[in-house]
Design an enzyme around this catalytic site. Structure first.
Site, PDB file in Angstrom:
ATOM      1  N   LYS A  26     -14.964   7.927  -4.304  1.00  0.00           N
ATOM      2  CA  LYS A  26     -16.405   8.226  -3.655  1.00  0.00           C
ATOM      3  C   LYS A  26     -16.792   9.523  -3.879  1.00  0.00           C
ATOM      4  O   LYS A  26     -18.043   9.891  -4.387  1.00  0.00           O
ATOM      5  CB  LYS A  26     -16.235   8.105  -2.156  1.00  0.00           C
ATOM      6  CG  LYS A  26     -15.670   6.858  -1.628  1.00  0.00           C
ATOM      7  CD  LYS A  26     -15.431   7.225  -0.129  1.00  0.00           C
ATOM      8  CE  LYS A  26     -14.379   5.991   0.439  1.00  0.00           C
ATOM      9  NZ  LYS A  26     -13.618   6.300   1.789  1.00  0.00           N
ATOM     10  N   HIS A  72       0.822  -1.128   0.048  1.00  0.00           N
ATOM     11  CA  HIS A  72      -0.031  -0.140  -0.018  1.00  0.00           C
ATOM     12  C   HIS A  72       0.820   1.336  -0.046  1.00  0.00           C
ATOM     13  O   HIS A  72       0.548   2.503   0.039  1.00  0.00           O
ATOM     14  CB  HIS A  72      -0.808   0.078   1.151  1.00  0.00           C
ATOM     15  CG  HIS A  72      -2.212  -0.947   1.114  1.00  0.00           C
ATOM     16  ND1 HIS A  72      -3.351  -0.466   0.623  1.00  0.00           N
ATOM     17  CD2 HIS A  72      -2.218  -2.019   1.427  1.00  0.00           C
ATOM     18  CE1 HIS A  72      -4.122  -1.378   0.605  1.00  0.00           C
ATOM     19  NE2 HIS A  72      -3.535  -2.509   1.218  1.00  0.00           N
ATOM     20  N   LYS A 110      -0.113  14.263   1.240  1.00  0.00           N
ATOM     21  CA  LYS A 110      -1.292  14.654   0.602  1.00  0.00           C
ATOM     22  C   LYS A 110      -1.666  16.078   0.620  1.00  0.00           C
ATOM     23  O   LYS A 110      -2.669  16.330  -0.262  1.00  0.00           O
ATOM     24  CB  LYS A 110      -2.362  14.048   1.708  1.00  0.00           C
ATOM     25  CG  LYS A 110      -2.398  12.458   1.782  1.00  0.00           C
ATOM     26  CD  LYS A 110      -3.585  12.012   2.674  1.00  0.00           C
ATOM     27  CE  LYS A 110      -3.658  10.312   2.861  1.00  0.00           C
ATOM     28  NZ  LYS A 110      -4.349   9.961   1.712  1.00  0.00           N
ATOM     29  N   LYS A 131      -9.422  13.574   4.403  1.00  0.00           N
ATOM     30  CA  LYS A 131      -8.518  12.597   4.353  1.00  0.00           C
ATOM     31  C   LYS A 131      -7.497  12.522   5.457  1.00  0.00           C
ATOM     32  O   LYS A 131      -7.314  13.506   6.191  1.00  0.00           O
ATOM     33  CB  LYS A 131      -7.677  12.134   3.148  1.00  0.00           C
ATOM     34  CG  LYS A 131      -7.053  13.683   2.577  1.00  0.00           C
ATOM     35  CD  LYS A 131      -6.282  13.415   1.341  1.00  0.00           C
ATOM     36  CE  LYS A 131      -7.496  13.428   0.033  1.00  0.00           C
ATOM     37  NZ  LYS A 131      -7.192  12.301  -0.916  1.00  0.00           N
ATOM     38  N   ARG A 132      -6.827  11.535   5.851  1.00  0.00           N
ATOM     39  CA  ARG A 132      -5.931  11.759   6.826  1.00  0.00           C
ATOM     40  C   ARG A 132      -4.902  12.891   6.395  1.00  0.00           C
ATOM     41  O   ARG A 132      -4.625  13.162   5.472  1.00  0.00           O
ATOM     42  CB  ARG A 132      -5.014  10.433   6.947  1.00  0.00           C
ATOM     43  CG  ARG A 132      -5.409   9.452   7.637  1.00  0.00           C
ATOM     44  CD  ARG A 132      -4.688   8.179   7.793  1.00  0.00           C
ATOM     45  NE  ARG A 132      -4.208   7.751   6.519  1.00  0.00           N
ATOM     46  CZ  ARG A 132      -2.795   7.494   6.045  1.00  0.00           C
ATOM     47  NH1 ARG A 132      -1.891   7.460   6.979  1.00  0.00           N
ATOM     48  NH2 ARG A 132      -2.472   7.439   4.674  1.00  0.00           N
ATOM     49  N   THR A 154      -8.903   6.212  -2.348  1.00  0.00           N
ATOM     50  CA  THR A 154     -10.181   5.785  -2.731  1.00  0.00           C
ATOM     51  C   THR A 154     -11.269   6.703  -2.381  1.00  0.00           C
ATOM     52  O   THR A 154     -12.430   6.747  -2.955  1.00  0.00           O
ATOM     53  CB  THR A 154     -10.797   4.547  -1.663  1.00  0.00           C
ATOM     54  OG1 THR A 154     -10.287   4.632  -0.577  1.00  0.00           O
ATOM     55  CG2 THR A 154     -10.079   3.260  -2.155  1.00  0.00           C
TER      56      THR A 154
HETATM   57  C1  LIG Z   1     -12.381   6.653   1.859  1.00  0.00           C
HETATM   58  C2  LIG Z   1     -11.760   7.250   3.123  1.00  0.00           C
HETATM   59  C3  LIG Z   1     -10.586   7.199   3.297  1.00  0.00           C
HETATM   60  C4  LIG Z   1      -9.483   7.184   2.147  1.00  0.00           C
HETATM   61  O1  LIG Z   1      -9.396   8.555   1.657  1.00  0.00           O
HETATM   62  P1  LIG Z   1      -8.144   8.983   0.885  1.00  0.00           P
HETATM   63  O2  LIG Z   1      -8.765  10.238   0.285  1.00  0.00           O
HETATM   64  O3  LIG Z   1      -8.171   7.867  -0.494  1.00  0.00           O
HETATM   65  O4  LIG Z   1      -7.089   8.860   1.442  1.00  0.00           O
HETATM   66  C5  LIG Z   1     -10.064   7.596   4.691  1.00  0.00           C
HETATM   67  N1  LIG Z   1     -11.020   7.643   5.700  1.00  0.00           N
HETATM   68  C6  LIG Z   1     -12.195   7.373   5.781  1.00  0.00           C
HETATM   69  C7  LIG Z   1     -13.108   7.601   6.668  1.00  0.00           C
HETATM   70  C8  LIG Z   1     -12.848   6.905   4.265  1.00  0.00           C
HETATM   71  O5  LIG Z   1     -14.270   6.989   4.118  1.00  0.00           O
END
Ligand SMILES: *Cc1c(COP(=O)(O)O)cnc(C)c1O
Length: 836
Positions: A679, A372, A569, A563-564, A675
């Site tokens: 979404k 990953h 990022k 996101k984190r 991911t």
């Molecule tokens: C989808 C999701 C992530 C991943 O987000 P990225 O933008 O791909 O880093 C992290 N946390 C939660 C709660 C998510 O639903």
């Protein structure tokens, strides 16, 4: 909606509804007073759980038969993280009984949303990796894949984030406070797990004392019990379920009874404390130092309990372990469970008396691994000394694997001792460490990355040597998300519109979305998309007001990065743009084209690992900038910056459907897949993003002209790095950028402490490890293109429609189908050539 998507025939559903109703009434009758939302939640969960438990038993029976007949392997998905979120909404939708429960609640005078929102998130993960595992469980059920997800039953989720005065404060996420709503405790499923101790030789004077062929036997100093708790995940289009089996550590004996007899109660209670500490918390993946030993214990515990469970199930079904690899896949979600091959070898060789070579063949057949991250500092290693004291037999086995592996490497490349050093499972460059990724690669028949670019970089960089040794092992399987949670559940408005426009089949066949493309220019579709988005935004605006006290305009462009929080990022790049925009708005109220500035609401959410200082500074800076901008009346509300605390699955479900613009702005080559990007696009947000991770494949599927792509590509970043990157020079050349850095660095946004962000800015000017300044100008230009398109609603909505239409390939169902054919099917075994 649900009555039409559930495949159950009317009789079955009537029976199910009656059962739920009866159960619910029985539970209600046991309540002393009137029902409140919390009690109602518990009853609803219990009523569903009965049905789920029945489906679980039926699924297991069917799989046991299928295992003997078909070459379809049962998948065991080992992961330290499962970011499940809430379960009730998903269960009701899958069972097709949401309308029934709604009406029961209405009769009782209980607000339906109070019931749903009263459920705590199961936040047993950090971010994308854990959420991927959760999406996969949903796809396992939907695709009828014989499978078990294996994880730990953490007592606390990662942590609850609050940001008083902009400073992240972590508190306990006590998600099991009201008892596990969905847990099914399997008191009969327990295994013993050892730690520490020594390894004894069972041979004397060259003769086998026992029939064990290894002649080695581990005598652990401590033992704990692992007990199974099952969380059942229903399919939405069938009566199958998948299982998340979570292990709970229990003391080998409940109390030290001898100590009780002596009256030494403190000593008597101690074993319990040690065992249960295994389940306390999930360690954030970028935490340093503290808790490292406990983390290794957790990994060994997860791996041993899961493999013992697998072995006993296989023995019960087949009566022999010889066929284990042909009937079972063991998948490692990153290296956290990478002790699995060592533990499997130990179980097969030491405990079941199998010959090393046979055990190794079975192990390699069974094990596969997903990488990953490419960041060298994120690749897991363990000090040899720690492993020796905690897992002495596992270390021996790793040495044995390494010995045979390196002998093979030296035979193939006799003059390349450097190669042998580089690929060794043991890093001897300083204090000796075990390289978990190396172990995972060497022991697997398949290794995959999570997006095309990432898989390519993986074999070009961190695994280049292994790719030379075993080219057939490396594959790509691009990530996906479940449309059930991320579209049907999160965005009922858009779901209904899609149903009307392209039919309901997209829930199980997301490819069907492409039918929307032909309608993209239909003004009526554009109008509906706009109205649905506006309603979602209005709902989020209410929540923002409620949680932060900040009033935002639902008609403004919602520009979202959730996101984190991590430097790669580049939330900081987002903030640089916000400040640049702020300064430009003050300097030139007429805007770039004289028509005034497009109103924007910039929304950021995400947790920083508790030991990650820079990430916490970025959170604080977002608050400080927001405080100044949001109060500046000269802007007339045309720019707002909001940080929403405590990001998690449920918050994501509220934010993502309300986004106009999705920020996917990582330094090219650093985001393995993402991911979140999927979404957002699925929910009709347009993406502003770098050529990175799965965003590349999304842009290709959607059409590049409908994605705001900017910045250096991975090879360009590489070139900058090689040439000697000079961020200071860039800052000097760009007056707007210079003014932004100057303002933050001087304390314009932190007047009470002007030097607060000096180090952050100095680091950008001096080093800028993630090339923010190199991409800044192009990012600002891309943001101007966003404004220009948003000013033309019909064109914007047509692009939205084409974005949604292009997302059919990013379902977790497609991802799992690819894992089955490339990684987990019995067929995938044939093409790999075992090396030893
Ligand atoms: C989808 C999701 C992530 C991943 O987000 P990225 O933008 O791909 O880093 C992290 N946390 C939660 C709660 C998510 O639903």
């Amino acid at each position: 909606m649900n009555d039409t998507t559930s495949p159950l025939d009317t009789d079955t559903r009537d029976a199910l509804q009656n059962a739920v109703l009866t159960r619910f009434k029985l539970l209600a009758a046991q309540q002393p007073g009137p029902l409140d939302a919390r009690a109602a939640l518990r009853m609803a969960a219990e009523a569903c759980r009965d049905e789920l438990a029945t489906r679980w038993a039926n699924t297991q029976k069917a799989d046991a038969v299928r295992g003997k007949l078909a070459p379809c392997r049962r998948v065991h998905y080992l992961s330290m993280e499962f970011l499940m979120g809430r379960a009730l909404g998903n269960a009701l939708a899958a069972l097709g009984i949401e309308p029934l429960l709604r009406s029961i609640m209405a009769e009782q005078g209980i607000e339906w949303t109070d019931v749903l929102e009263g459920e705590s998130d199961a936040a047993l993960g950090n971010g994308g990796l854990g959420r991927l595992a959760a999406c996969f469980l949903d796809a396992f059920a939907e695709l009828e894949l014989p499978s078990f997800g294996y994880g730990l039953r953490y007592r606390f989720g990662m942590f609850k984030q609050a940001t008083p005065d902009g400073v992240q404060v972590e508190t306990a996420d006590d998600w099991l406070r009201d008892g596990g709503l969905w847990d099914i405790e399997r008191t009969a499923i327990e295994y013993s797990i050892g730690f520490g101790g020594r390894v004894e030789s069972t041979r004397t004077s060259g003769r086998l004392e026992t029939d064990r062929s290894s002649g080695r036997q581990w005598v652990p100093a401590e033992r704990v019990r692992a007990r199974a708790f099952d969380f059942i995940v229903p399919a939405h289009h069938g009566a199958r379920v998948s299982t998340l089996r979570q292990w709970q550590a229990l003391p080998a004996q409940a109390v030290d009874f001898q100590a009780v007899v002596r009256g030494d109660y403190a000593a008597a209670a101690k074993p319990e404390w040690q065992a249960e500490s295994l389940n306390w918390v999930l360690y954030p993946d970028d935490s340093h130092g503290a808790g490292r030993e406990l983390r290794l214990r957790q990994e060994a515990f997860l791996v041993s309990a899961s493999l013992q469970d697998l072995l006993q199930r296989h023995l019960a079904e087949f009566g022999t372990l010889d066929s284990l690899g042909r009937h079972n896949a063991i998948h490692l979600n990153d290296t956290h469970p990478a002790l699995a091959p060592a533990e499997l070898m130990r179980l097969l060789v030491d405990d079941h008396g199998m010959k090393w070579d046979d055990a190794w063949r079975i192990t390699r057949e069974a094990v596969s691994y997903t990488n990953h991250t490419l960041m060298p500092e994120a690749l897991e290693t363990w000090p040899v000394a720690l492993m020796e004291s905690l897992l002495p037999r596992h270390l021996e086995i790793i040495y044995d694997i390494n010995y045979r592996f390196l002998a093979d490497v030296r035979a193939r490349f006799p003059d390349d001792e450097e190669l042998a050093k580089r690929v060794s499972l043991i890093d001897e460059s300083g204090v000796r460490h075990v390289r978990m990724a190396a172990l995972a690669v060497v022991a697997s028949h398949r290794v995959n990355g999570v997006a095309a670019l990432h898989s390519q970089l993986m074999v070009d960089t961190i695994f280049a040597d292994y790719a030379r040794l075993f080219p057939e092992r490396f594959h790509n399987v691009t990530n996906g998300v479940t449309p059930r949670r991320w579209l049907q559940q999160a965005n009922p408005g858009l779901s209904t519109l899609l149903d009307a426009r392209i039919g309901k089949d997209w829930r199980r066949n997301l490819d069907g979305l492409k039918a929307l493309r032909a309608q993209a220019d239909d003004p009526a579709l554009g109008q509906s998309l706009g109205l649905i988005k506006f309603a979602n935004k209005a709902r989020l605006a209410e929540r923002i007001l409620c949680e932060t006290g900040i009033r935002v305009d639902s008609r403004s462009l919602f520009d979202v990065q959730v996101k984190r929080i991590h430097e790669y990022k580049r939330q900081l790049l987002n903030l640089l743009h916000v400040v640049a925009r702020y300064q430009a708005m003050l300097a030139d109220p007429a805007g770039p084209d004289g028509k005034g500035w497009q109103a924007r609401t910039v929304i950021i959410a995400g947790k920083a690992a508790s030991a990650y200082h820079t990430a916490k500074q970025i959170i604080r800076l977002a608050h400080d900038i927001g405080r100044v901008i949001n109060a500046d009346e000269r802007l007339q509300g045309r720019l707002k910056l909001v940080f929403l605390p405590n990001y998690g699955v449920s918050l994501a479900e509220a934010i993502i459907p309300a986004a106009d613009l999705s920020e996917q702005i990582s330094t090219a080559g650093t985001e393995a897949s993402g991911t979140g990007n999927m979404k957002f696009a699925l929910n009709g947000a347009l993406t502003i993003g770098t050529w990175d991770g799965a965003t590349i494949e999304m842009a290709e599927a959607i059409g590049e002209s409908d994605v705001f792509v900017f910045g250096h590509r991975a090879d360009g970043i590489e070139k900058l790095r090689d040439l000697g990157y000079l961020p200071l020079w860039i800052a000097q050349q760009n007056p707007a950028l210079h003014a932004v850095l100057d303002a933050i660095g001087r304390g314009v946004f932190s007047p009470g402490e002007p030097t607060r962000y000096k180090a952050l800015i100095d680091d950008l000017i001096g080093r800028d490890r993630y090339f923010l300044l190199a991409d800044f100008a192009d990012y600002v230009a891309a943001q101007q293109r966003v404004d220009a398109l948003y000013a033309q609603p019909a064109r914007w909505q047509a692009a939205v429609a084409r974005n949604i239409a292009g997302m059919g390939g990013f379902s977790a169902d497609r991802t799992i189908r690819e894992y089955v054919t490339r990684v987990w099917s019995a067929d995938s075994l044939a093409s790999g050539t075992p090396h030893a």
